[in-house]
Motif scaffolding. Structure first.
Motif, PDB file in Angstrom:
ATOM      1  N   ARG A 175      -6.290 -21.942  -4.753  1.00 49.41           N
ATOM      2  CA  ARG A 175      -6.031 -23.202  -5.424  1.00 49.41           C
ATOM      3  C   ARG A 175      -4.564 -23.303  -5.782  1.00 49.41           C
ATOM      4  O   ARG A 175      -3.991 -22.380  -6.342  1.00 49.41           O
ATOM      5  CB  ARG A 175      -6.883 -23.304  -6.689  1.00 49.41           C
ATOM      6  N   LYS A 176      -3.974 -24.432  -5.544  1.00 52.60           N
ATOM      7  CA  LYS A 176      -2.536 -24.611  -5.706  1.00 52.60           C
ATOM      8  C   LYS A 176      -2.136 -24.501  -7.174  1.00 52.60           C
ATOM      9  O   LYS A 176      -2.706 -25.148  -8.034  1.00 52.60           O
ATOM     10  CB  LYS A 176      -2.139 -25.980  -5.163  1.00 52.60           C
ATOM     11  N   GLN A 177      -1.116 -23.667  -7.466  1.00 51.54           N
ATOM     12  CA  GLN A 177      -0.626 -23.483  -8.823  1.00 51.54           C
ATOM     13  C   GLN A 177       0.837 -23.889  -8.961  1.00 51.54           C
ATOM     14  O   GLN A 177       1.400 -23.790 -10.033  1.00 51.54           O
ATOM     15  CB  GLN A 177      -0.771 -22.015  -9.233  1.00 51.54           C
ATOM     16  N   TYR A 178       1.466 -24.309  -7.883  1.00 50.72           N
ATOM     17  CA  TYR A 178       2.876 -24.641  -7.901  1.00 50.72           C
ATOM     18  C   TYR A 178       3.082 -26.096  -7.512  1.00 50.72           C
ATOM     19  O   TYR A 178       2.344 -26.646  -6.702  1.00 50.72           O
ATOM     20  CB  TYR A 178       3.654 -23.775  -6.890  1.00 50.72           C
ATOM     21  N   ASP A 179       4.104 -26.695  -8.075  1.00 51.79           N
ATOM     22  CA  ASP A 179       4.524 -28.026  -7.648  1.00 51.79           C
ATOM     23  C   ASP A 179       5.668 -27.836  -6.656  1.00 51.79           C
ATOM     24  O   ASP A 179       6.842 -27.942  -6.995  1.00 51.79           O
ATOM     25  CB  ASP A 179       4.981 -28.840  -8.863  1.00 51.79           C
TER      26      ASP A 179
ATOM     27  N   ILE B 140       6.929 -27.073   1.965  1.00 47.82           N
ATOM     28  CA  ILE B 140       5.766 -26.293   2.374  1.00 47.82           C
ATOM     29  C   ILE B 140       6.243 -24.919   2.806  1.00 47.82           C
ATOM     30  O   ILE B 140       7.192 -24.783   3.574  1.00 47.82           O
ATOM     31  CB  ILE B 140       5.029 -26.981   3.536  1.00 47.82           C
ATOM     32  N   ILE B 141       5.580 -23.867   2.302  1.00 45.81           N
ATOM     33  CA  ILE B 141       5.976 -22.519   2.686  1.00 45.81           C
ATOM     34  C   ILE B 141       4.782 -21.784   3.260  1.00 45.81           C
ATOM     35  O   ILE B 141       3.629 -22.117   3.009  1.00 45.81           O
ATOM     36  CB  ILE B 141       6.537 -21.721   1.492  1.00 45.81           C
ATOM     37  N   ASN B 142       5.064 -20.786   4.052  1.00 42.74           N
ATOM     38  CA  ASN B 142       4.026 -19.900   4.550  1.00 42.74           C
ATOM     39  C   ASN B 142       3.771 -18.807   3.534  1.00 42.74           C
ATOM     40  O   ASN B 142       4.637 -18.483   2.729  1.00 42.74           O
ATOM     41  CB  ASN B 142       4.472 -19.261   5.871  1.00 42.74           C
ATOM     42  N   PRO B 143       2.590 -18.185   3.556  1.00 38.87           N
ATOM     43  CA  PRO B 143       2.327 -17.082   2.633  1.00 38.87           C
ATOM     44  C   PRO B 143       3.321 -15.949   2.839  1.00 38.87           C
ATOM     45  O   PRO B 143       3.715 -15.649   3.958  1.00 38.87           O
ATOM     46  CB  PRO B 143       0.906 -16.637   3.005  1.00 38.87           C
TER      47      PRO B 143
ATOM     48  N   TYR C 178      -6.890  -5.963   9.520  1.00 35.18           N
ATOM     49  CA  TYR C 178      -5.904  -5.457   8.554  1.00 35.18           C
ATOM     50  C   TYR C 178      -4.943  -6.562   8.136  1.00 35.18           C
ATOM     51  O   TYR C 178      -4.659  -6.762   6.950  1.00 35.18           O
ATOM     52  CB  TYR C 178      -5.077  -4.320   9.174  1.00 35.18           C
ATOM     53  N   ASP C 179      -4.429  -7.271   9.139  1.00 36.29           N
ATOM     54  CA  ASP C 179      -3.426  -8.301   8.883  1.00 36.29           C
ATOM     55  C   ASP C 179      -3.998  -9.436   8.032  1.00 36.29           C
ATOM     56  O   ASP C 179      -3.346  -9.925   7.101  1.00 36.29           O
ATOM     57  CB  ASP C 179      -2.907  -8.846  10.214  1.00 36.29           C
ATOM     58  N   ALA C 180      -5.223  -9.853   8.329  1.00 34.50           N
ATOM     59  CA  ALA C 180      -5.847 -10.944   7.575  1.00 34.50           C
ATOM     60  C   ALA C 180      -6.087 -10.542   6.123  1.00 34.50           C
ATOM     61  O   ALA C 180      -5.833 -11.314   5.191  1.00 34.50           O
ATOM     62  CB  ALA C 180      -7.163 -11.350   8.246  1.00 34.50           C
ATOM     63  N   ILE C 181      -6.577  -9.310   5.923  1.00 33.82           N
ATOM     64  CA  ILE C 181      -6.826  -8.818   4.560  1.00 33.82           C
ATOM     65  C   ILE C 181      -5.519  -8.741   3.784  1.00 33.82           C
ATOM     66  O   ILE C 181      -5.431  -9.170   2.623  1.00 33.82           O
ATOM     67  CB  ILE C 181      -7.516  -7.441   4.619  1.00 33.82           C
ATOM     68  N   LEU C 182      -4.490  -8.219   4.431  1.00 34.50           N
ATOM     69  CA  LEU C 182      -3.185  -8.087   3.778  1.00 34.50           C
ATOM     70  C   LEU C 182      -2.627  -9.447   3.381  1.00 34.50           C
ATOM     71  O   LEU C 182      -2.114  -9.631   2.275  1.00 34.50           O
ATOM     72  CB  LEU C 182      -2.227  -7.370   4.726  1.00 34.50           C
ATOM     73  N   ASN C 183      -2.755 -10.428   4.270  1.00 35.93           N
ATOM     74  CA  ASN C 183      -2.243 -11.762   3.976  1.00 35.93           C
ATOM     75  C   ASN C 183      -3.015 -12.440   2.851  1.00 35.93           C
ATOM     76  O   ASN C 183      -2.428 -13.145   2.026  1.00 35.93           O
ATOM     77  CB  ASN C 183      -2.275 -12.624   5.237  1.00 35.93           C
ATOM     78  N   MET C 184      -4.323 -12.233   2.801  1.00 36.13           N
ATOM     79  CA  MET C 184      -5.106 -12.830   1.718  1.00 36.13           C
ATOM     80  C   MET C 184      -4.667 -12.295   0.364  1.00 36.13           C
ATOM     81  O   MET C 184      -4.452 -13.045  -0.587  1.00 36.13           O
ATOM     82  CB  MET C 184      -6.596 -12.563   1.954  1.00 36.13           C
TER      83      MET C 184
ATOM     84  N   SER D 233      -1.800 -10.729  -0.388  1.00 41.86           N
ATOM     85  CA  SER D 233      -0.401 -11.026  -0.705  1.00 41.86           C
ATOM     86  C   SER D 233      -0.225 -12.480  -1.114  1.00 41.86           C
ATOM     87  O   SER D 233       0.585 -12.802  -1.985  1.00 41.86           O
ATOM     88  CB  SER D 233       0.501 -10.685   0.479  1.00 41.86           C
ATOM     89  N   LYS D 234      -0.997 -13.375  -0.501  1.00 42.77           N
ATOM     90  CA  LYS D 234      -0.905 -14.793  -0.852  1.00 42.77           C
ATOM     91  C   LYS D 234      -1.316 -15.021  -2.299  1.00 42.77           C
ATOM     92  O   LYS D 234      -0.720 -15.829  -3.016  1.00 42.77           O
ATOM     93  CB  LYS D 234      -1.796 -15.606   0.089  1.00 42.77           C
ATOM     94  N   ILE D 235      -2.313 -14.282  -2.753  1.00 43.39           N
ATOM     95  CA  ILE D 235      -2.805 -14.434  -4.119  1.00 43.39           C
ATOM     96  C   ILE D 235      -1.847 -13.810  -5.132  1.00 43.39           C
ATOM     97  O   ILE D 235      -1.552 -14.389  -6.178  1.00 43.39           O
ATOM     98  CB  ILE D 235      -4.197 -13.780  -4.260  1.00 43.39           C
ATOM     99  N   THR D 236      -1.324 -12.635  -4.818  1.00 48.67           N
ATOM    100  CA  THR D 236      -0.608 -11.851  -5.827  1.00 48.67           C
ATOM    101  C   THR D 236       0.902 -12.030  -5.818  1.00 48.67           C
ATOM    102  O   THR D 236       1.569 -11.686  -6.797  1.00 48.67           O
ATOM    103  CB  THR D 236      -0.918 -10.352  -5.648  1.00 48.67           C
ATOM    104  N   THR D 237       1.465 -12.573  -4.725  1.00 48.01           N
ATOM    105  CA  THR D 237       2.917 -12.721  -4.652  1.00 48.01           C
ATOM    106  C   THR D 237       3.505 -13.508  -5.822  1.00 48.01           C
ATOM    107  O   THR D 237       4.523 -13.103  -6.387  1.00 48.01           O
ATOM    108  CB  THR D 237       3.325 -13.367  -3.316  1.00 48.01           C
TER     109      THR D 237
END
Length: 438
Positions: A5-9, A13-16, A205-211, A213-217
């Protein structure tokens, strides 16, 4: 599925962001843009906070317990072990049929500075940086778990079993589901995917890592933005006697005396209390004194003293590069002086006529006697000149430990190698003792 869910204004548009490791440490890559960023709330897990998921390990660090000890019937843990300044974990558990997730971050040091005094005081349960615990509320956790299960997070192999080249493996996935416990490690999938584009394991591996990192970055970036902001503020507010050089060494005035490790350690007298070394030296004094048990009256002379140093007309405590804290204490009828080594002498006599000048006679463990004077200066309160303590003609400025809190600390900060101690100016002792002198 839309599990984020979007938390930034965002104004673009950026990639994860994705994680990758090099020999220099953890780096985030990806386009940057200007954003109005919301603050993520967190709890700092200090020593006083009860955290049943953590424990103190044998190395004196607070770490997660084995996932096998989890009280939950469902837990997935994604650990990141980065040697360069970051320790991170994302934990998803299920309680009463609902998923709960938290992101943990702890700042680490490439060259840890062991603070022996704090470690002793807290019986080994002490470290410089605490975990910060962020509740993850910006994510649809049901959808996230479904996505993770789709990518076979409960059955993937350890990367070392299928990839024979050497690689860094900072990522650890562990899980406990209905009593079944398992785990696997993997590294950055970038090279394996390029070399083996048809192998689905690396895609997982890549999909799990991206999920993850997208949440925690965003929370990770908040942590380091706060660190950078605090550093900038410190640089603006700090008075440097020596500015930082390439290895980080500096000498500066520490202004945070109300909540500061250096000030607390300099004024903490716990380790001057009698121990086996004291008892041994105490017994060595017996042949040179009729009865070391007889109490010597010291009148109004304070019992605990800390050195004070003059810098541009002001008085400071000093945290040295060698971390040796010089202190003087009176216990019973013994005088204990802590320096590179501890010396114990017996008090033979303490006399005064006006409570402003005290004459002291001591006997050392070798039987020799020494006389010195303690002369209080009129102002500030609690400061005295110790005359002849290190031999005839020597002078040393000391402060009653009860008044040490009124003085700031000059810190000789040496993050890597021991550096030369700062050379302070000698005060005008006669002017201190006789300020009305013309």
């Amino acid at each position: 599925m839309n599990y984020f869910r979007k938390q930034y204004d965002f104004k673009c548009i950026i990639n994860p962001f994705t994680y990758f490791f090099s020999l220099l440490g953890l780096v985030f890559s990806g386009p940057s843009c200007i954003a109005q960023q919301a603050r993520y709330p967190f709890q700092e897990i200090t020593r006083e906070v009860i955290a049943p998921e953590l424990e103190w390990n044998i190395r004196g660090h607070r770490e997660f317990k084995s996932i096998a000890q989890s009280k939950s019937d469902f837990e997935i843990r994604f650990d990141v072990f980065a040697k360069w300044h970051n320790r991170m974990a994302t934990v998803i558990t299920r309680k009463d049929g609902k998923y709960v997730a938290n992101f943990y971050h702890k700042q680490t040091e490439s060259l840890p500075k062991h603070e022996q005094d704090s470690s002793i005081k807290y019986k080994g349960e002490w470290e410089r940086y605490n975990f910060k615990k962020f509740p993850i509320t910006q994510v649809n956790l049901d959808s996230l778990v479904e996505q993770l299960l789709t990518h076979q997070i409960l059955s993937l192999p350890d990367q070392s079993k299928i990839y024979k080249k050497g690689f860094l493996s900072p990522f650890l996935v562990s899980y406990k589901v209905n009593g079944k416990v398992g785990s696997f490690r993997f590294g950055s999938p970038e090279d394996p995917i390029r070399e083996h584009p048809d192998e689905p394991v690396y895609q997982h591996y890549d999909a799990i890592l991206n999920m993850y990192s997208k949440i925690t970055t965003p929370m990770y970036r908040q942590v380091w933005d706060d660190v950078e902001e605090a550093y900038k503020k410190e640089q603006l507010d700090t008075i440097f006697l020596r500015k930082p050089h390439s290895e980080g060494h500096s000498v500066y005035v520490d202004k945070n005396k109300d909540d500061d490790d250096y000030h607390n350690m300099l004024t903490d007298l716990e380790d001057t209390i009698a121990d086996q070394d004291y008892i041994k030296k105490f017994h060595q004094l017996k042949p040179f004194k009729d009865s070391v048990a007889n109490q010597i009256s010291i009148g109004k002379l304070p019992r605990h003293w800390i050195p004070l140093y003059n810098y541009k007309g002001n008085y400071y405590l000093y945290w040295p590069s060698n971390r040796v804290r010089r202190r003087l204490s009176i216990y019973g009828n013994t005088l204990v002086f802590n320096d590179m080594e501890r010396s114990v002498s017996s008090l033979n006599k303490v006399s005064t006529k006006d409570n402003k000048t005290f004459e002291v006679r001591t006997t050392k463990v070798n039987g020799s006697q020494a006389d010195f004077k303690i002369r209080f200066i009129p102002y500030p309160m609690g400061i005295a000149v110790f005359e002849d303590f290190f031999g005839k003609g020597s002078k040393m400025l000391m402060v009653d430990a009860k008044y040490a809190a009124f003085h700031l600390v000059i810190v000789n900060h040496t993050p890597k190698n021991m550096e030369p101690e700062f050379i302070f100016e000698d005060p005008d002792y006669e002017e201190l003792l006789n300020p009305k002198r013309k």
